[in-house]
Motif scaffolding. Structure first.
Motif, PDB file in Angstrom:
ATOM      1  N   VAL A 172       0.825  -1.208   0.000  1.00 32.29           N
ATOM      2  CA  VAL A 172       0.000   0.000   0.000  1.00 32.29           C
ATOM      3  C   VAL A 172       0.858   1.257   0.000  1.00 32.29           C
ATOM      4  N   SER A 173       1.904   1.261   0.816  1.00 36.13           N
ATOM      5  CA  SER A 173       2.723   2.463   0.962  1.00 36.13           C
ATOM      6  C   SER A 173       3.463   2.813  -0.321  1.00 36.13           C
ATOM      7  N   GLN A 175       2.324   2.484  -3.190  1.00 37.20           N
ATOM      8  CA  GLN A 175       1.347   3.076  -4.102  1.00 37.20           C
ATOM      9  C   GLN A 175       0.958   4.495  -3.712  1.00 37.20           C
ATOM     10  N   VAL A 176       0.753   4.727  -2.416  1.00 39.43           N
ATOM     11  CA  VAL A 176       0.097   5.979  -2.001  1.00 39.43           C
ATOM     12  C   VAL A 176       1.005   6.954  -1.263  1.00 39.43           C
ATOM     13  N   SER A 177       2.190   6.515  -0.844  1.00 33.22           N
ATOM     14  CA  SER A 177       3.006   7.384   0.003  1.00 33.22           C
ATOM     15  C   SER A 177       4.333   7.729  -0.663  1.00 33.22           C
ATOM     16  N   GLU A 178       4.443   8.963  -1.105  1.00 35.32           N
ATOM     17  CA  GLU A 178       5.710   9.431  -1.677  1.00 35.32           C
ATOM     18  C   GLU A 178       6.796   9.435  -0.618  1.00 35.32           C
TER      19      GLU A 178
END
Length: 355
Positions: A172-173, A175-178
């Motif tokens: 998940v990270s 994908q969503v966390s720069e």
């Protein structure tokens, strides 16, 4: 090694056999295996500060499999350590990591430790913290779905040398966390503890997560994996990670005798048989775990137990972190004797003197 076991000479099993509603099909005794010792700590090829920390922790000598894994990792070789529970796999991969991070404690995340479940990751945090405590600036932080937003921001702002997580959080990270993609760039070591859990569909998912993670890491990381005994270790780990590995095998290393007994219920359901066996264990003052493959079944075990006066707690995904931690501590201390669990408790969590 296994040998036939005469259950008639075992007090608990002899009592169980007197119930006409069950049949004890067979019993086998698994005897403990002695592990071979390696060199003393003073002779290891690590920094003096690491040697001193090991001595303060009471570690005077490594097992041979720990020493072999340590040497391989120090040389930058991808290493798969295959041995039983309680044989020091955590120390085997933490020592070379500490040897690296004590020299550069403020250069971001150097080691990404991935565990199959949140419960196992948080249980292992205690062991990791015990080893990193003597070193200034060396921190280990859990980064998962239960980590408060405030702590995540602190991790992004000041990345710890050791980050403990799980494959789904990495998935998940990425994908969503720069911020997460940024802090994993400096990763030197990727650790897959209890890697035998990564089979089937879950294993395919983890294999793709590892390949995606590699795209964001600057340079080629060293992969360290650990596992219980499996039949095809090299084929398994190289297929999972997509890299060549050296395999170090140590055997089961069990410290006590284990009795394996196959029980066939005759006059009741398997669910009622499970509760009946739990009652026998409780009456003998024995701690036991009941494993089932779904939330529904473990909740049914608890409900049926309550109906017949057998106290059983449930440990599963979906419970609040503090609820799981409370159950683990009660089991560890002996306040609680029986836990029905999904695989959240199956992967090497330290519950002390389990019977």
């Amino acid at each position: 090694m296994f040998e036939r076991y005469d259950w008639r000479e075992d007090e608990l099993l002899a009592r169980a056999s007197k119930d006409a509603s069950r049949k004890l099909v067979c019993s086998y005794l698994e005897r403990p295996q002695e592990l071979r010792w390696g060199r003393p700590v003073e002779e290891l090829g690590v920094r003096d500060e690491v040697k001193e920390a090991l001595r303060r922790l009471g570690i005077r000598r490594l097992f041979l499999h720990q020493e072999r894994a340590l040497e391989l990792v120090l040389r930058g070789v991808n290493t798969f350590l295959v041995s039983g529970t309680g044989t020091g796999k955590t120390e085997a991969f933490l020592i070379p990591i500490l040897n690296d991070v004590v020299e550069r404690p403020f250069e971001g995340v150097r080691a990404l430790l991935m565990y199959p479940t949140k419960a196992l990751a948080r249980d292992q945090l205690k062991r990791v913290e015990r080893m990193v405590a003597p070193f200034f600036g060396v921190r280990a932080v859990v980064y998962d779905g239960d980590t408060p937003r405030r702590v995540r921001k602190q991790v992004h702002a000041s990345p710890p040398p050791i980050l403990i997580t799980n494959p789904d959080m990495v998935h998940v990270s990425l994908q969503v966390s720069e911020e997460f993609r940024r802090i994993v760039r400096a990763v030197r070591y990727v650790v897959l503890d209890d890697a035998h859990a990564y089979s089937g569909v879950f294993g395919a998912h983890v294999a793709y997560v590892l390949r995606r993670l590699r795209r964001f890491i600057e340079g080629e990381p060293v992969y360290i994996a650990t596992s219980a005994t499996i039949g095809n270790p090299r084929e398994f780990i190289e297929g999972l990670v997509g890299r060549e590995f050296e395999v170090v095998e140590a055997g089961s290393g069990k410290r006590g005798e284990v009795v394996h007994t196959f029980v066939k219920p005759l006059g009741r359901s398997r669910l009622m048989e499970t509760v009946s066996l739990a009652r026998l264990c409780q009456e003998a003052g024995l701690k036991c775990l009941i494993f089932a493959d779904s939330h529904r079944v473990v909740e049914m075990v608890k409900t049926v137990g309550e109906k017949y006066g057998v106290s059983i707690e449930v440990h599963r995904a979906g419970l609040r972190p503090e609820e799981r931690a409370e159950i683990e501590e009660k089991l560890r201390s002996g306040e609680l004797l029986t836990v029905a669990a999904t695989p959240t408790l199956e992967l090497g969590i330290d519950v002390g003197d389990l019977d």
